[in-house]
Design a protein around this motif. Structure first.
Motif, PDB file in Angstrom:
ATOM      1  N   ARG A   1      -8.331   4.161  -6.337  1.00 50.92           N
ATOM      2  CA  ARG A   1      -7.831   3.180  -5.392  1.00 50.92           C
ATOM      3  C   ARG A   1      -6.702   3.828  -4.621  1.00 50.92           C
ATOM      4  O   ARG A   1      -5.820   4.444  -5.217  1.00 50.92           O
ATOM      5  CB  ARG A   1      -7.314   1.965  -6.165  1.00 50.92           C
ATOM      6  N   GLU A   2      -6.721   3.712  -3.318  1.00 56.35           N
ATOM      7  CA  GLU A   2      -5.687   4.311  -2.474  1.00 56.35           C
ATOM      8  C   GLU A   2      -5.426   5.772  -2.862  1.00 56.35           C
ATOM      9  O   GLU A   2      -4.298   6.190  -3.044  1.00 56.35           O
ATOM     10  CB  GLU A   2      -4.396   3.481  -2.553  1.00 56.35           C
ATOM     11  N   ARG A   3      -6.518   6.503  -3.003  1.00 58.66           N
ATOM     12  CA  ARG A   3      -6.478   7.952  -3.292  1.00 58.66           C
ATOM     13  C   ARG A   3      -5.773   8.278  -4.602  1.00 58.66           C
ATOM     14  O   ARG A   3      -5.186   9.338  -4.764  1.00 58.66           O
ATOM     15  CB  ARG A   3      -5.813   8.720  -2.151  1.00 58.66           C
ATOM     16  N   ASN A   4      -5.785   7.352  -5.503  1.00 58.03           N
ATOM     17  CA  ASN A   4      -5.217   7.611  -6.824  1.00 58.03           C
ATOM     18  C   ASN A   4      -6.332   7.409  -7.837  1.00 58.03           C
ATOM     19  O   ASN A   4      -6.822   6.302  -8.016  1.00 58.03           O
ATOM     20  CB  ASN A   4      -4.051   6.645  -7.089  1.00 58.03           C
TER      21      ASN A   4
ATOM     22  N   ASN B   1      -1.681  -2.387  -3.469  1.00 58.10           N
ATOM     23  CA  ASN B   1      -2.756  -1.410  -3.570  1.00 58.10           C
ATOM     24  C   ASN B   1      -4.124  -2.084  -3.599  1.00 58.10           C
ATOM     25  O   ASN B   1      -5.057  -1.645  -2.929  1.00 58.10           O
ATOM     26  CB  ASN B   1      -2.551  -0.554  -4.812  1.00 58.10           C
TER      27      ASN B   1
ATOM     28  N   ARG C   1       5.359  -1.813   6.750  1.00 61.11           N
ATOM     29  CA  ARG C   1       5.394  -0.422   7.199  1.00 61.11           C
ATOM     30  C   ARG C   1       4.171   0.329   6.704  1.00 61.11           C
ATOM     31  O   ARG C   1       3.502   1.029   7.437  1.00 61.11           O
ATOM     32  CB  ARG C   1       6.672   0.242   6.686  1.00 61.11           C
ATOM     33  N   ARG C   2       3.885   0.140   5.416  1.00 61.18           N
ATOM     34  CA  ARG C   2       2.742   0.851   4.849  1.00 61.18           C
ATOM     35  C   ARG C   2       1.457   0.459   5.557  1.00 61.18           C
ATOM     36  O   ARG C   2       0.644   1.312   5.883  1.00 61.18           O
ATOM     37  CB  ARG C   2       2.641   0.535   3.352  1.00 61.18           C
TER      38      ARG C   2
ATOM     39  N   ASP D   1      -2.882   6.088   6.857  1.00 64.53           N
ATOM     40  CA  ASP D   1      -3.887   6.874   7.573  1.00 64.53           C
ATOM     41  C   ASP D   1      -4.916   5.990   8.276  1.00 64.53           C
ATOM     42  O   ASP D   1      -5.430   6.323   9.333  1.00 64.53           O
ATOM     43  CB  ASP D   1      -4.606   7.836   6.603  1.00 64.53           C
TER      44      ASP D   1
ATOM     45  N   ASP E   1      -0.540   9.874   2.392  1.00 59.45           N
ATOM     46  CA  ASP E   1      -0.904   8.475   2.213  1.00 59.45           C
ATOM     47  C   ASP E   1      -1.744   8.326   0.955  1.00 59.45           C
ATOM     48  O   ASP E   1      -2.961   8.392   0.983  1.00 59.45           O
ATOM     49  CB  ASP E   1      -1.692   7.985   3.437  1.00 59.45           C
ATOM     50  N   ARG E   2      -1.066   8.173  -0.163  1.00 60.89           N
ATOM     51  CA  ARG E   2      -1.789   7.933  -1.417  1.00 60.89           C
ATOM     52  C   ARG E   2      -0.828   7.271  -2.407  1.00 60.89           C
ATOM     53  O   ARG E   2       0.373   7.162  -2.121  1.00 60.89           O
ATOM     54  CB  ARG E   2      -2.352   9.233  -2.002  1.00 60.89           C
ATOM     55  N   THR E   3      -1.348   6.875  -3.543  1.00 63.21           N
ATOM     56  CA  THR E   3      -0.490   6.253  -4.546  1.00 63.21           C
ATOM     57  C   THR E   3      -0.505   7.080  -5.824  1.00 63.21           C
ATOM     58  O   THR E   3      -1.403   7.887  -6.046  1.00 63.21           O
ATOM     59  CB  THR E   3      -0.956   4.821  -4.879  1.00 63.21           C
ATOM     60  N   VAL E   4       0.503   6.894  -6.631  1.00 61.77           N
ATOM     61  CA  VAL E   4       0.541   7.534  -7.947  1.00 61.77           C
ATOM     62  C   VAL E   4       0.857   6.471  -8.994  1.00 61.77           C
ATOM     63  O   VAL E   4       1.407   5.413  -8.691  1.00 61.77           O
ATOM     64  CB  VAL E   4       1.598   8.663  -8.032  1.00 61.77           C
ATOM     65  N   THR E   5       0.494   6.797 -10.207  1.00 62.55           N
ATOM     66  CA  THR E   5       0.714   5.865 -11.313  1.00 62.55           C
ATOM     67  C   THR E   5       1.957   6.276 -12.074  1.00 62.55           C
ATOM     68  O   THR E   5       2.133   7.447 -12.400  1.00 62.55           O
ATOM     69  CB  THR E   5      -0.492   5.893 -12.262  1.00 62.55           C
TER      70      THR E   5
ATOM     71  N   LYS F   1       3.512  -1.135 -11.044  1.00 60.25           N
ATOM     72  CA  LYS F   1       2.407  -1.014 -10.096  1.00 60.25           C
ATOM     73  C   LYS F   1       2.341   0.417  -9.586  1.00 60.25           C
ATOM     74  O   LYS F   1       3.341   1.130  -9.606  1.00 60.25           O
ATOM     75  CB  LYS F   1       2.648  -1.961  -8.923  1.00 60.25           C
ATOM     76  N   ASP F   2       1.147   0.772  -9.127  1.00 58.47           N
ATOM     77  CA  ASP F   2       1.026   2.095  -8.512  1.00 58.47           C
ATOM     78  C   ASP F   2       2.005   2.203  -7.354  1.00 58.47           C
ATOM     79  O   ASP F   2       2.200   1.244  -6.610  1.00 58.47           O
ATOM     80  CB  ASP F   2      -0.401   2.309  -7.977  1.00 58.47           C
ATOM     81  N   LEU F   3       2.584   3.383  -7.211  1.00 63.78           N
ATOM     82  CA  LEU F   3       3.602   3.560  -6.177  1.00 63.78           C
ATOM     83  C   LEU F   3       3.007   4.308  -4.998  1.00 63.78           C
ATOM     84  O   LEU F   3       2.289   5.299  -5.168  1.00 63.78           O
ATOM     85  CB  LEU F   3       4.774   4.348  -6.757  1.00 63.78           C
ATOM     86  N   TRP F   4       3.321   3.807  -3.817  1.00 63.50           N
ATOM     87  CA  TRP F   4       2.861   4.490  -2.609  1.00 63.50           C
ATOM     88  C   TRP F   4       3.776   5.692  -2.385  1.00 63.50           C
ATOM     89  O   TRP F   4       5.010   5.548  -2.339  1.00 63.50           O
ATOM     90  CB  TRP F   4       2.914   3.536  -1.427  1.00 63.50           C
TER      91      TRP F   4
ATOM     92  N   ASP G   1       6.756   5.772   0.069  1.00 64.87           N
ATOM     93  CA  ASP G   1       7.874   4.946  -0.390  1.00 64.87           C
ATOM     94  C   ASP G   1       8.596   5.621  -1.552  1.00 64.87           C
ATOM     95  O   ASP G   1       9.818   5.722  -1.585  1.00 64.87           O
ATOM     96  CB  ASP G   1       7.372   3.574  -0.877  1.00 64.87           C
TER      97      ASP G   1
END
Lengths: 215, 468, 758
Positions: A62-65, B65, B94-95, B100, C492-496, C506-509, C512
Motif C-alpha cells: 500500500r502506498e509503495r510500502n 494510507n 499537502r500529501r 506522485d 512518495d512512499r510510506t514506511v512502517t 500508522k504507516d508514515l509518509w 512527512d
C-alpha cells in the motif's frame, strides 16, 4: 454451573477435532501477494523474547510500502482465498484460515469457559481493570483476588468516557481474564471468568485430568 | 477528464456530499469502516452500484494510507474530507496534492490550512491587520516569570474595566479542542497552574509552550460564512449564532442571522457589529488568499466588542443554517455544492451583490444522549425513526428510516440535523417546536431501556437563541 | 629408570605443546612422533635401560629439532596459540616467582569478585652489594589460570576491572608503583553494572592522572580488556605475546563475512593475524610498546625459573627508569651508565647470569616529581601513532597554525585570566539594568521546529563573541542551503514504524517523516536514523560552523591489504578524509567545539586520524576555554585494520579529555544511532555528562560477539538507550526534535554561567 459435569462429553469433543480455526483478515487495504499456500505449516513468533518472527503469510503493498504479514500462531494453512492473489483488497478482508492445533493450556482454557462463571461485557466497549484491582493483580496475581457482587472491578471506556462497571454474579476469585486492556470487546463477550472458592478443587481436578489425558 | 470524488468521511456529511456530487453530475466513491457497515452512506453507495463498486472498506477514517490507496485504485481525482477527520489536516491536504499521483483536495490549499490552523499565528496576523483578538499572548511562553508578568497585566486590565471576577486562561499552545485549559483567578495561583499545564503540554504534545489570555464570560459565539474560489473571488453568506453548546463545548443549536433585535435588547447596534465582523473576516481572507469555504469564528461580548477566535478552514456541520437565509437568484444555495465546484477550479459566476439575505433559520442537532447527565452518549438500537415532511424544513441523517439501526460505539451518537426556516426568527422558532413535536425516534439499549435523545433539551433552549 | 620415564613425559609435553601451537599434529610429523611415543610407553619393559634411553634421546632430539624449526618459522598465529596454552606461565606463577611475598586482595582463587582479575600487594627484592631491600608494589593483572574454567581465560568482567581500579587508587594513596600484567583475550562483553565499556573508560580516565608510576607488560593484549589496566608510563611486552585490536578469529569473521555459528577458514585467520601486526616486534616498531622482554624459544612456561628472574630484573629496571626520568635526566643517564658498568646489560644476553640490580633506587616521589610523571605520561601518549595518519597541511599552513595558536594563547589568557574580573563586573551592571534578563529567556524559548514563524520571521539579533583566532587558516564554512531537508524525504512512499504492532502506529509518509517529523514517528516517538548532515544543519546556529583539521586523513598505517581500497572508495564517496568532523560552532549564542563521529565513513570507526583530530579538538577547546561536545552519530568501534594504532587511541584520547576536564573544561557526550566498543570504552564513556538520542543503542559489544564469547542470548533491547539509562551509563534520553534545546540546557546547567565551569 453444576457440580456434576460431564467430563467425558466435554473432553471427548477435543480428540475428535483438537483444532482452533483462525481467520486471517487484512489489517488494511492494499495489493495482496500470498507467500504461503494450502496445507503449508506455519509457526508463530518464537525465541526467549519472541524476537524470532513467525512464518510469512502474505505481503500487503500500500502506498509503495510492502508490508509482510506473519503468522502469530503455529499451525497449518487450512484454506486460502486464492482468487485474491495479486489483487487489491479492502481492509478486514478474510484471506485465509489457519488450523491451529490446540495446546493443553488452550484446551483447559476452553473447558473452563464452560465451568467458570462468566462475567460478560455489558456493552461493546473498551475495558480496563479498576485501578486498585490492577495494582493488586500486579502485586499478587489475578488468582489472589476475590470479588463479590457490587465490587467495582472494571472500567468501561465508551465514547471517550470512563464508567465504572460493578460486578454481578457469584462471588469468587478471578480465575481467567479474557480481554486485552484497551481493545474493544463486543457486547456479551466474556470479560473475566470467576471461580467460587469452594469450586476451586473441582477446577483443579479438571486441569489435572486434561493434563493427564491429553498428550 | 471527468472528476471522481472520494468521500473520506461518514455519517450525514457523507450522505450530503454524495447528494452534492450527484447534483453536479460527478461520480463518487465512499469509504467506510467495519463498524459503519450498516450506515446509510454505505447503503446508498452500494445501491447506486452502476459504475462498479462504490463503497470500500478501510481500516479507519483517519488512516490516510488506506484512503489514498482506495482513491488510486478506484481512479478518483479528488478527495472530499467532510468535517472532522482530515478536513483541517494540512499534512493530509499537502500529501494529497503533492504526491506522485496528485489529487484535488476539496478545501483550501494546504498552506492556507497550515497558516490559519495555527491559532497563535492567526492571532498574530490578525493583530497586524488591526483585527481584534482576545487579549493575551500571541506566542507560546516557556518561562514562568514571563507568564506571571503577562497574567498580572491581564488581570489588572480587567480590574480597570470593572469586570466581575476577572480571570485568565492558561492553555497548552499546541493543544486544541478544550484540552489542557485551566482558569486562574488570583495571580498567586498562576505558578502552580502554569507548571501543571506546561507538564501536560509536554506530555501530550511534546512541546511545553503555554498561552495566556483573558477569560471572557457572558458572550455570544458568532460565525461568518465565507465562500471563495481559486480565482480570488470571495463572498460571504452572512452570520450565524452558535452560542448554545453542550458541556463538552459541542454545538447543539444554531441560528442565522447572528443577532436579531427582536429576540433580545442588545446594548449595541447589532447590525453594525455583524457588518463589522463580516468585514474583518473578508479582510483576513483577502490577506491570506483564502480559496474555498471557511468559517470565521467570533466572540462578541455583552457590550458588543468582537474578538476573532479562530478560522475553521473546512465546511462546517452548520453551513446550511447560513444557506437557508441566503438566496441566489431566488433560490437557497447548497454550500457543499459550491465548495466542490469551486475546489475543482470553477469560477464563482456571481458576486456579493447577487447574494440576497432574507428571513431566519435554525439548526437542531439531534443526538442520542442524556443531557441531564453531562450529555453522556447513549448507545443502543433505533427501531423507529421518522420526521414530518415540510417545505420549510430539511433533515440530514445517515440513520436509515426503513430498518433498525445500531448506533456504533466508536463514533459520536449524532442522529440527524434538522433545519427549519421562516420569514423571521419567531416563525422559525415556532416551526422548530412544531417539527420536534412531530418527530418520532424509538429504540432501546442493551438493558431494554428506551432511547434517550436531546429533543427535550433542544425544545427548552430554543428561547435562549440569540440572547445573552 | 624413573628419570627416563620423566624424560619421556617431558618429551610428550613438548610434542603436545607443539601440537597446540600448530593446531593439530600434522605439522612436522608430530603425529608420527606421538605414535612412536605411545609405542615406547607400551613396550617399556621390553627395553634395557640403555636401549630405552637411546630411544628417548632420539625422540628428544626430534622434539628439540622441531621446536627449533617451529621457533624459526614462527607465525603470528603460532604466538597467539602459545599465549593461550595452558602450559604458559600465568600471573600466579609470576607472583610466586618474581615477587618475594604477596597477599591477594579482593578475593582469592574461586572465592573472588572476579577470578579473572588478580590484585596483590607484593614485595620485590633488590640486592645492592650484600644488602637486601624490599620494595612494595601493587600487582594487578589478569589470571588465565592453567585451564581452570572459573578464570574465564582472563576475560575480565566489569566488576573485575572495577576491583583493579579500586586498588590502583590504594596504590596512589600509599605512593607505591603499579605493576600491571596483561593476560586477556578481551573484556567480558556484558552491560551489567558497571558495564564493560563504562568501567574500562573509568579505569582509563583514572589512570590518566594516577600519581604513581605504572609499568605494564603484555602477554595477551586483547583490545579494550587490555587497555583497562594497560595505560602505563612504561610498556613492556613478552617476546611471544601478542597485542591486538581484536582476536584474529574475530577479524577473520568480519573480513570473511562469516555467518553466525560458522567458523572462518584457517587460512583467513592466519592472514588476519599477519595483517593486524600483533607481535611484540611489530608493536615495538609501531611505538605502542617501549621494550621487549625475551622469552625462551617457543615462549616461557610456568616452570622457566630463569625467565622469571629476568622478568624481575626487567620490571625493576622499567620502574627505576620511570622514577628516574621524573627526577632528572642526569640521574637517569647515570643509572644507565651504572647498569652497564655492573655488567647487568649482560643479563640481557645471558639470562642465566645474576640479574640483580646493584643500584639502590627509591620509588618514592615528591609532588614535583609526580607532576613531571603525569606530564611525561601525557606527552608519551600524545606522541603515539603520530605517523599513522595523513596530514596534507602545507608547511606554511603548519607554520600559520602554530603562530596563530601562540597568538590565541596570549589572547585567551588575557581575556579569561586578566580581564575576567572586569568582565564580571560589566555583566553585573547589564544584569541589573535589564532586570530579569528576559531577552535572553526569549531566545531560549524560540522553538526548535519553527512551526510558528512562517509569516513573521523573527530576526535573530545580536552578533556572537569574537571569532576564534586559532586555525583561521583552515577554518572553512560548510555549505548551507536556505533550509535543510533530508534527501530521504524525496520519495512518495510510506514506511512502517517498527513499533506499529505494539503501539498501533500508522504507516508514515516518507516526505512527512523525514521532513516535518524530523524522522520521528508521530505516534510512538521512535526515531528513524537521519544522516549526519541533518544535525550539522539543524542543531547549530545558522552559518556558525567552522570546520578545522578537515585535511587530517585516515591512512593505512599497517599496510593492510583490504583497507587501502576501501579507504579510497569511502573518501571518494563522502568527500571527506576521516570518520570524524571537528568544528567550532554556536548554539543559541553559546560557542563550542564539536567532534562528530559519523556513520558514512567506515561506520564511524576510530583510527589514528580520528584520534588525532579528537585530541586536537580537546586542545582547541582547552585553549579557547569553550565547552566540548562529542556528538556520536555512530561509531562502530576502533578501526580494526589499523590494529594497535587504533587501540592506542583509547588511552591517547582519554588522556586528552582528562587534561581538558582537569583544566576546567565542560565535556558533554551525546550518543545517537549505534555507539559501540573502543570509543565508548574510553574517551566517550569517560565523560561525566553523557546523554543519548531516543532509539539509539549504546554498548560494548554487539549481539554476535556477546553470543560467541558468553554463549548467551541477550534480549533485543539489551543495548537500548533506556537500558543504558537504567544502568546509569547515560543521564538522559533526548528527543531529536528537542536536541537543540536540551543541549543548550545541558550546557547551561552543567557549565554554569561561564560554560567553562571553573
Amino acid at each position: 454451573m453444576h457440580d456434576e459435569i460431564d467430563f467425558d462429553r466435554i473432553l471427548s469433543q477435543y480428540p475428535a477435532d483438537p483444532y482452533e480455526y483462525i481467520d486471517i483478515l487484512t489489517p488494511h487495504a492494499g495489493r495482496l501477494v500470498f507467500k504461503t499456500s494450502e496445507e503449508q505449516p506455519v509457526s508463530g513468533p518464537s525465541g526467549e523474547w519472541q524476537h524470532v518472527p513467525g512464518t510469512l503469510l502474505y505481503q500487503l503493498e500500500r502506498e509503495r510500502n510492502v508490508k509482510p504479514v506473519r503468522s502469530v500462531v503455529n499451525g497449518v494453512v487450512a484454506s486460502l482465498e486464492r482468487a485474491l492473489d495479486g489483487q487489491f483488497v479492502e481492509a478486514g478482508e478474510k484471506v485465509m484460515t489457519l488450523r491451529h492445533p490446540l495446546k493443553k493450556r488452550e484446551i483447559i482454557d476452553r473447558i473452563l469457559r464452560n465451568v467458570l462463571s462468566m462475567f460478560l461485557a455489558p456493552e461493546r466497549a473498551k475495558y480496563f481493570f479498576a485501578l486498585d484491582i490492577q495494582s493488586r493483580i500486579d502485586k499478587h496475581g489475578q488468582r489472589s483476588i476475590s470479588i463479590k457482587p457490587g465490587d467495582e472491578v472494571l472500567t468501561m471506556s465508551l465514547m471517550k468516557r470512563d464508567t465504572p462497571v460493578l460486578y454481578q454474579g457469584e462471588p469468587g476469585i478471578i480465575h481467567s481474564v479474557y480481554f486485552t486492556p484497551g481493545a474493544t470487546v463486543d457486547q456479551d463477550q466474556p470479560l473475566i471468568g470467576i471461580c467460587p472458592e469452594d469450586k476451586l478443587p473441582l477446577i483443579q481436578k479438571i486441569i489435572a485430568r486434561v493434563k493427564s489425558e491429553w498428550e | 477528464m471527468k472528476d471522481r470524488v472520494l468521500i473520506a468521511n461518514r455519517g450525514e456529511i457523507a450522505v450530503r456530499i454524495m447528494r452534492a456530487c450527484q447534483d453536479l453530475g460527478l461520480d463518487y466513491v465512499v469509504v467506510y469502516t467495519a463498524a459503519d457497515q450498516e450506515s446509510q452512506h454505505v447503503r446508498l453507495a452500494m445501491n447506486g452500484a452502476a459504475g462498479g463498486q462504490r463503497a470500500w472498506r478501510v481500516s479507519s477514517y483517519t488512516d490516510p494510507n488506506d484512503i489514498l490507496a482506495v482513491a488510486d485504485h478506484t481512479g478518483c481525482t479528488a478527495i472530499h474530507p467532510g468535517y472532522g477527520f482530515f478536513s483541517e489536516d494540512y499534512r493530509f491536504a499537502r500529501r494529497v496534492t503533492v504526491r506522485d499521483r496528485p489529487l484535488t483536495f476539496i478545501g483550501p490549499n494546504w498552506e492556507v490550512i497550515k497558516n490559519l490552523g495555527d491559532k497563535i499565528n492567526t492571532k498574530r496576523v490578525a493583530n497586524r491587520l488591526g483585527i481584534p483578538t482576545i487579549p493575551g499572548t500571541d506566542g507560546p511562553i516557556y518561562n514562568e516569570m514571563e507568564a506571571e508578568e503577562i497574567a498580572a497585566r491581564l488581570l489588572d486590565d480587567q480590574q480597570r474595566q470593572k469586570i466581575k471576577n476577572p480571570s485568565v486562561l492558561v492553555k497548552a499552545a499546541a493543544g486544541g479542542g478544550g484540552m489542557g485549559i485551566e482558569e486562574v483567578f488570583r495571580i498567586e495561583q498562576l505558578r502552580r497552574v502554569y507548571r501543571q499545564v506546561q507538564s501536560y503540554a509536554k506530555r501530550q504534545f511534546g512541546d511545553g509552550g503555554v498561552l495566556i489570555e483573558q477569560c471572557l464570560r457572558d458572550y455570544n459565539h458568532l460565525e461568518v460564512q465565507l465562500v471563495c474560489s481559486r480565482h480570488g473571488e470571495r463572498v460571504h453568506f452572512g452570520t450565524r449564532n452558535c452560542t448554545i453548546q453542550s458541556t463538552g463545548r459541542q454545538k447543539r443549536l444554531e441560528a442565522a442571522p447572528g443577532f436579531d433585535p427582536a429576540c433580545f435588547d442588545y446594548v449595541f447596534d447589532s447590525q453594525k457589529v455583524l457588518a463589522q465582523i463580516v468585514d474583518y473576516s473578508l479582510k483576513l481572507a483577502d490577506h491570506v488568499k483564502y480559496d474555498n469555504v471557511g468559517t470565521w469564528e467570533w466572540i462578541v461580548a455583552r457590550d458588543g466588542s468582537p474578538y476573532l477566535l479562530e478560522v475553521n478552514t473546512r465546511i462546517q456541520v452548520e453551513n446550511d443554517v447560513s444557506a437557508r437565509i441566503s438566496y441566489l437568484h431566488g433560490k437557497q444555495p447548497s454550500l457543499l455544492r459550491e465548495q466542490i465546484r469551486l475546489a475543482l477550479g470553477d469560477t464563482m459566476g456571481y458576486d456579493q451583490k447577487t447574494v440576497e439575505f432574507k428571513g431566519a433559520s435554525i439548526e437542531l442537532r439531534l443526538v442520542a444522549e442524556d443531557t441531564g447527565r453531562g450529555f453522556a452518549p447513549w448507545i443502543g438500537v433505533i427501531d423507529k425513526f421518522s420526521f414530518p415532511s415540510q417545505d420549510w424544513a430539511a433533515v440530514y441523517t445517515h440513520v436509515p428510516f426503513d430498518r433498525p439501526y445500531t448506533i456504533p460505539s466508536e463514533y459520536d451518537p449524532n442522529l440527524a440535523l434538522v433545519l427549519v426556516w421562516g420569514d423571521d426568527m419567531a416563525t422559525a422558532k415556532e416551526r422548530a417546536c412544531q417539527f420536534l413535536d412531530a418527530t418520532v425516534i424509538e429504540g432501546q439499549n442493551a438493558h431494554q431501556e428506551p432511547i434517550m435523545t436531546n429533543i427535550p433539551y433542544l425544545r427548552a433552549n430554543l428561547d435562549r437563541l440569540l440572547t445573552f | 629408570m624413573e628419570h627416563i620415564r620423566k624424560r619421556l613425559a617431558k618429551c610428550e609435553e613438548g610434542i603436545r605443546y607443539l601440537c597446540q601451537i600448530k593446531e593439530g599434529c600434522e605439522w612436522g610429523n608430530l603425529s608420527g612422533l606421538l605414535a612412536k611415543l605411545d609405542e615406547l610407553k607400551a613396550s617399556f619393559y621390553d627395553y634395557s635401560e640403555e636401549g630405552f634411553s637411546d630411544e628417548v634421546s632420539q625422540i628428544e632430539e626430534a622434539v628439540a629439532f622441531l621446536a627449533e624449526r617451529c621457533q624459526e618459522e614462527i607465525s603470528p598465529m603460532d604466538r597467539v596459540r602459545i599465549v593461550r596454552s595452558p602450559l604458559r606461565f600465568s600471573l600466579k606463577d609470576i607472583l610466586e616467582n618474581v615477587y618475594e611475598d604477596y597477599t591477594e586482595l579482593g578475593g582469592e582463587g574461586e572465592a573472588n569478585i572476579d577470578p579473572a582479575m588478580v590484585v596483590a600487594k607484593a614485595n620485590i627484592l633488590r640486592r645492592v652489594k650484600n644488602r637486601v631491600f624490599t620494595q612494595q608494589v601493587m600487582v594487578i593483572g589478569h589470571e588465565k589460570g592453567h585451564g581452570e574454567e572459573f578464570r574465564n581465560g582472563g576475560s575480565t568482567k566489569p566488576w573485575g576491572n572495577e576491583k583493579a581500579l579500586r586498588f590502583m587508587q590504594v596504590a596512589e594513596t600509599e605512593g607505591i608503583p603499579i605493576h600491571s600484567y596483561i593476560f586477556t583475550p578481551g573484556a567480558y562483553p556484558v552491560e551489567e553494572y558497571p558495564g564493560a565499556a563504562q568501567q574500562i573508560a573509568r579505569n582509563l580516565y583514572a589512570m590518566a592522572k594516577l600519581r604513581v608510576p605504572i609499568v605494564s607488560i603484555i602477554s595477551e593484549g586483547g583490545s579494550g580488556g587490555a587497555e583497562a589496566i594497560g595505560l602505563a608510563d612504561f610498556r613492556l611486552m613478552f617476546s611471544h605475546g601478542y597485542y591486538s585490536v581484536i582476536s584474529p578469529e574475530g577479524a577473520a569473521a568480519i573480513e570473511g563475512r562469516v555467518g553466525e555459528g560458522q567458523k572462518a577458514p584457517k587460512e583467513l585467520i592466519e592472514q588476519c593475524a599477519e595483517h593486524l601486526k600483533i607481535t611484540a616486534q611489530d608493536n615495538l616498531d609501531l611505538g605502542t610498546i617501549d621494550r621487549i622482554v625475551e622469552e625462551p624459544p617457543l615462549g616461557a612456561k610456568h616452570d622457566d625459573f630463569a625467565f622469571f628472574k629476568r622478568l624481575r630484573f626487567e620490571m625493576m629496571r622499567a620502574t627505576d627508569e620511570v622514577v628516574l626520568k621524573t627526577k632528572s635526566l642526569r640521574a637517569f643517564r647515570a643509572y644507565e651508565l651504572k647498569l652497564k658498568k655492573a655488567g647487568d646489560d649482560e643479563a640481557l644476553v645471558n639470562p642465566d647470569q645474576d640479574t640483580n640490580l646493584h643500584i639502590d633506587i627509591s620509588w618514592e616521589m615528591n609532588d614535583d616529581e609526580q607532576k613531571r610523571l603525569l606530564a611525561l605520561r601525557a606527552k608519551k601518549y600524545r606522541a603515539m601513532a603520530a605517523k599513522a595518519y595523513l596530514n596534507d597541511t602545507t608547511r606554511f599552513g603548519e607554520f600559520c597554525k602554530k603562530t596563530s595558536t601562540r597568538v590565541a594563547k596570549v589572547y585567551y589568557t588575557v581575556v579569561y585570566d586578566i580581564l575576567k574580573r572586569q568582565q564580571k563586573q560589566v555583566e553585573k551592571v547589564i544584569k541589573e539594568v535589564s532586570g530579569e534578563g528576559s531577552s535572553f529567556v526569549k531566545r531560549l524559548s524560540s522553538p526548535f521546529t519553527a512551526a510558528y514563524d512562517f509569516i513573521i520571521h523573527k530576526p535573530e539579533g545580536r552578533s556572537g563573541k569574537t571569532p576564534a583566532a586559532a586555525s583561521r587558516q583552515e577554518a572553512l564554512a560548510l555549505e548551507f542551503g536556505d533550509t535543510y531537508t533530508s534527501p530521504l524525504a524525496n520519495e512518495d512512499r510510506t514506511v512502517t514504524c517498527p513499533n506499529s504492532a505494539t503501539r498501533g502506529c500508522k504507516d508514515l509518509w516518507v516526505p512527512d517523516l523525514y521532513g516535518e517529523f524530523c524522522g520521528v514517528c508521530e505516534n510512538c516517538g521512535h526515531h528513524f536514523p537521519l544522516e549526519y548532515q541533518w544535525y550539522l544543519n539543524n542543531l547549530f546556529d545558522r552559518d556558525s560552523i567552522r570546520e578545522f583539521n578537515a585535511k587530517i586523513g585516515a591512512s593505512n598505517p599497517l599496510n593492510h591489504p583490504v583497507l587501502r581500497q576501501k579507504l579510497q572508495n569511502v573518501k571518494n564517496e563522502t568527500k571527506r578524509h576521516s570518520a570524524i568532523i571537528t568544528f567550532q560552532a554556536r548554539l543559541l549564542e553559546v560557542e563550542l567545539v564539536v567532534a562528530m563521529l559519523y556513520s558514512d565513513f567506515r561506520n564511524g570507526t576510530v583510527g589514528a586520524a580520528e584520534g588525532e583530530k579528537f585530541v586536537q579538538a580537546c586542545e582547541l577547546a582547552k585553549l579557547q576555554r569553550k565547552p566540548l561536545l562529542a556528538y556520536v552519530h555512530t561509531t562502530g568501534g576502533i578501526r580494526i585494520q589499523e590494529g594497535t594504532m587504533g587501540v592506542i587511541q583509547m588511552p591517547k584520547c582519554t588522556l586528552a579529555v582528562r587534561d581538558y576536564v582537569d583544566a576546567g573544561g565542560l565535556y558533554i557526550v551525546v550518543y545517537d544511532n549505534n555507539s559501540y566498543a573502543g570509543p565508548v570504552a574510553s574517551f566517550l564513556g569517560c565523560s561525566h555528562y553523557q546523554f543519548a538520542i531516543r532509539s539509539s543503542r549504546i554498548g560494548f559489544a554487539g549481539y554476535r560477539v556477546i553470543r560467541d564469547t558468553t554463549g548467551q542470548d541477550i534480549p533485543p533491547d539489551y543495548h537500548s538507550a533506556r537500558n543504558a539509562l537504567k544502568r546509569g551509563h547515560i543521564h538522559g534520553i533526548w528527543d531529536r526534535r528537542e536536541f537543540r534545546r536540551n543541549l543548550h540546557q545541558a550546557l547551561m546547567t552543567m557549565g554554569g554561567r561561564n560554560l567553562y565551569y571553573r
